[in-house]
Design a protein around this motif. Structure first.
Motif, PDB file in Angstrom:
ATOM      1  N   ARG A  76    -114.604  71.092  -5.213  1.00  0.00           N
ATOM      2  CA  ARG A  76    -114.908  71.604  -3.859  1.00  0.00           C
ATOM      3  C   ARG A  76    -115.103  70.463  -2.860  1.00  0.00           C
ATOM      4  NH1 ARG A  76    -118.212  74.893  -6.822  1.00  0.00           N
ATOM      5  NH2 ARG A  76    -120.102  73.837  -6.142  1.00  0.00           N
ATOM      6  N   VAL A  77    -115.829  69.424  -3.284  1.00  0.00           N
ATOM      7  CA  VAL A  77    -116.105  68.307  -2.377  1.00  0.00           C
ATOM      8  C   VAL A  77    -114.817  67.612  -1.958  1.00  0.00           C
ATOM      9  CG1 VAL A  77    -117.149  66.000  -2.249  1.00  0.00           C
ATOM     10  CG2 VAL A  77    -118.475  67.912  -3.152  1.00  0.00           C
ATOM     11  N   SER A  78    -113.869  67.454  -2.875  1.00  0.00           N
ATOM     12  CA  SER A  78    -112.644  66.683  -2.589  1.00  0.00           C
ATOM     13  C   SER A  78    -111.520  67.526  -1.989  1.00  0.00           C
ATOM     14  CB  SER A  78    -112.152  65.996  -3.863  1.00  0.00           C
ATOM     15  OG  SER A  78    -111.709  66.942  -4.815  1.00  0.00           O
ATOM     16  N   ARG A  79    -111.733  68.823  -1.817  1.00  0.00           N
ATOM     17  CA  ARG A  79    -110.698  69.688  -1.255  1.00  0.00           C
ATOM     18  C   ARG A  79    -110.310  69.195   0.146  1.00  0.00           C
ATOM     19  NH1 ARG A  79    -113.440  74.287  -1.329  1.00  0.00           N
ATOM     20  NH2 ARG A  79    -113.960  74.017   0.847  1.00  0.00           N
ATOM     21  N   GLY A  80    -109.043  68.836   0.322  1.00  0.00           N
ATOM     22  CA  GLY A  80    -108.549  68.363   1.612  1.00  0.00           C
ATOM     23  C   GLY A  80    -108.965  66.948   1.960  1.00  0.00           C
ATOM     24  N   THR A  81    -109.547  66.228   1.012  1.00  0.00           N
ATOM     25  CA  THR A  81    -109.998  64.865   1.276  1.00  0.00           C
ATOM     26  C   THR A  81    -110.081  64.094  -0.035  1.00  0.00           C
ATOM     27  OG1 THR A  81    -111.655  63.542   2.440  1.00  0.00           O
ATOM     28  CG2 THR A  81    -112.487  65.432   1.192  1.00  0.00           C
ATOM     29  N   GLU A  82    -110.809  62.970  -0.020  1.00  0.00           N
ATOM     30  CA  GLU A  82    -111.054  62.162  -1.214  1.00  0.00           C
ATOM     31  C   GLU A  82    -112.547  62.154  -1.487  1.00  0.00           C
ATOM     32  OE1 GLU A  82    -109.058  58.202  -1.279  1.00  0.00           O
ATOM     33  OE2 GLU A  82    -108.411  58.802   0.733  1.00  0.00           O
ATOM     34  N   ALA A  83    -112.901  61.999  -2.748  1.00  0.00           N
ATOM     35  CA  ALA A  83    -114.307  61.910  -3.125  1.00  0.00           C
ATOM     36  C   ALA A  83    -114.470  60.945  -4.285  1.00  0.00           C
ATOM     37  CB  ALA A  83    -114.852  63.282  -3.518  1.00  0.00           C
ATOM     38  N   VAL A  84    -115.606  60.265  -4.307  1.00  0.00           N
ATOM     39  CA  VAL A  84    -115.960  59.356  -5.392  1.00  0.00           C
ATOM     40  C   VAL A  84    -117.370  59.711  -5.832  1.00  0.00           C
ATOM     41  CG1 VAL A  84    -116.423  56.951  -6.040  1.00  0.00           C
ATOM     42  CG2 VAL A  84    -114.509  57.491  -4.512  1.00  0.00           C
ATOM     43  N   VAL A  85    -117.586  59.778  -7.146  1.00  0.00           N
ATOM     44  CA  VAL A  85    -118.926  60.020  -7.676  1.00  0.00           C
ATOM     45  C   VAL A  85    -119.319  58.838  -8.546  1.00  0.00           C
ATOM     46  CG1 VAL A  85    -120.387  61.486  -9.114  1.00  0.00           C
ATOM     47  CG2 VAL A  85    -118.645  62.515  -7.658  1.00  0.00           C
ATOM     48  N   LEU A  86    -120.522  58.337  -8.311  1.00  0.00           N
ATOM     49  CA  LEU A  86    -121.109  57.266  -9.121  1.00  0.00           C
ATOM     50  C   LEU A  86    -122.391  57.804  -9.739  1.00  0.00           C
ATOM     51  CD1 LEU A  86    -120.889  54.332  -6.538  1.00  0.00           C
ATOM     52  CD2 LEU A  86    -119.241  54.906  -8.334  1.00  0.00           C
ATOM     53  N   HIS A  87    -122.522  57.623 -11.039  1.00  0.00           N
ATOM     54  CA  HIS A  87    -123.734  58.056 -11.733  1.00  0.00           C
ATOM     55  C   HIS A  87    -124.220  56.906 -12.591  1.00  0.00           C
ATOM     56  CE1 HIS A  87    -126.542  60.419 -14.112  1.00  0.00           C
ATOM     57  NE2 HIS A  87    -125.982  59.916 -15.191  1.00  0.00           N
ATOM     58  N   HIS A  88    -125.535  56.755 -12.643  1.00  0.00           N
ATOM     59  CA  HIS A  88    -126.140  55.759 -13.525  1.00  0.00           C
ATOM     60  C   HIS A  88    -127.352  56.381 -14.188  1.00  0.00           C
ATOM     61  CE1 HIS A  88    -128.977  52.443 -14.493  1.00  0.00           C
ATOM     62  NE2 HIS A  88    -127.872  51.914 -14.962  1.00  0.00           N
ATOM     63  N   ASN A  89    -127.520  56.078 -15.476  1.00  0.00           N
ATOM     64  CA  ASN A  89    -128.741  56.512 -16.158  1.00  0.00           C
ATOM     65  C   ASN A  89    -129.271  55.379 -17.022  1.00  0.00           C
ATOM     66  OD1 ASN A  89    -127.482  56.632 -18.745  1.00  0.00           O
ATOM     67  ND2 ASN A  89    -126.720  58.674 -18.272  1.00  0.00           N
ATOM     68  N   GLU A  90    -130.418  55.633 -17.606  1.00  0.00           N
ATOM     69  CA  GLU A  90    -131.152  54.575 -18.306  1.00  0.00           C
ATOM     70  C   GLU A  90    -130.597  54.222 -19.680  1.00  0.00           C
ATOM     71  OE1 GLU A  90    -132.593  58.564 -19.124  1.00  0.00           O
ATOM     72  OE2 GLU A  90    -132.492  57.496 -17.217  1.00  0.00           O
ATOM     73  N   LYS A  91    -129.488  54.799 -20.120  1.00  0.00           N
ATOM     74  CA  LYS A  91    -128.974  54.516 -21.474  1.00  0.00           C
ATOM     75  C   LYS A  91    -128.663  53.042 -21.752  1.00  0.00           C
ATOM     76  CE  LYS A  91    -127.530  59.144 -22.484  1.00  0.00           C
ATOM     77  NZ  LYS A  91    -126.481  60.081 -22.742  1.00  0.00           N
ATOM     78  N   PRO A  92    -128.184  52.185 -20.936  1.00  0.00           N
ATOM     79  CA  PRO A  92    -127.680  52.377 -19.572  1.00  0.00           C
ATOM     80  C   PRO A  92    -126.201  52.768 -19.605  1.00  0.00           C
ATOM     81  CG  PRO A  92    -127.697  50.057 -20.065  1.00  0.00           C
ATOM     82  CD  PRO A  92    -128.211  50.765 -21.290  1.00  0.00           C
ATOM     83  N   MET A  93    -125.820  53.569 -18.646  1.00  0.00           N
ATOM     84  CA  MET A  93    -124.440  54.005 -18.527  1.00  0.00           C
ATOM     85  C   MET A  93    -124.104  54.243 -17.068  1.00  0.00           C
ATOM     86  SD  MET A  93    -122.596  57.424 -20.042  1.00  0.00           S
ATOM     87  CE  MET A  93    -123.228  58.549 -18.828  1.00  0.00           C
TER      88      MET A  93
END
Length: 196
Positions: free
Chosen positions: A95-112
């Motif tokens: 939904r976010v990238s519909r008609g555009t571009e989107a990037v998601v960055l996630h970080h957690n303590e695993k670390p990952m």
């Protein structure tokens, strides 16, 4: 000094931030990005940092209904979930990238670190750093010319801040922290449902 050592647009994330999910969308307003992510319209408001803490308090880090704050830097608008991972959800990212571009960055303590790039509703490139990098998506090699110089090579472990450097180099992404009394759009996201 390498590209990952120089002052960069995502330096705030290189600090000791144990968990975050940031969703970036090109050419969307903060309210449109939050709407596409599934914000509860009754929670949507302009708030400064004090108002955010006063209103949400202990629920700021809620996993199921994360509080999300926004900002814009250049053509990219970002939504920062401090406790949730809604941005990683394929339905949300579509939904976010519909008609555009989107990037998601996630970080957690695993670390990952987790990286996803989507265009027009489809995930083009996605990978995480828990194991050696194995890009997937509609065109998993699309960002290879940016990835290789940063040490993000398929079959190898990722350098510590390689994912952040990729987001900066390939897309020019940045996060500018809010000033003391600066108000930004924020709200809480509805829980993800299996059919959503």
């Amino acid at each position: 000094m390498t590209a990952t050592d120089a002052a960069r647009g995502l330096d705030v994330l290189r600090a000791d931030v144990p968990l975050y999910t940031l969703t970036f969308a090109k050419d969307l307003s903060p309210t449109e990005l939050l709407d596409r992510m599934g914000v509860d319209p009754e929670s949507l408001a302009l708030r400064d940092l004090v108002d955010l803490e006063d209103e949400f308090g202990d629920t700021l880090l809620d996993e199921d209904e994360p509080v999300v704050t926004t900002g814009s830097d250049g053509r990219w608008t970002w939504a920062w979930e401090q406790g949730g991972v809604h941005g990683l959800d394929e339905g949300v990212l579509s939904r976010v990238s519909r008609g555009t571009e989107a990037v998601v960055l996630h970080h957690n303590e695993k670390p990952m670190h987790w990286f996803k790039y989507a265009v027009g509703g489809g995930i083009v490139v996605g990978f995480h750093t828990l194991r050696p990098i194995e890009p997937t998506g509609l065109d998993p090699h699309r960002l290879e010319t940016f990835m290789r110089p940063l040490g993000l090579v398929p079959g190898r472990s990722a350098p510590m801040h390689g994912v952040l450097a990729l987001a900066e180099d390939a897309f020019g992404l940045r996060v500018t922290p809010a000033g003391d009394d600066e108000q930004r759009w924020s709200g809480s996201l509805f829980p993800l449902s299996p059919g959503r």
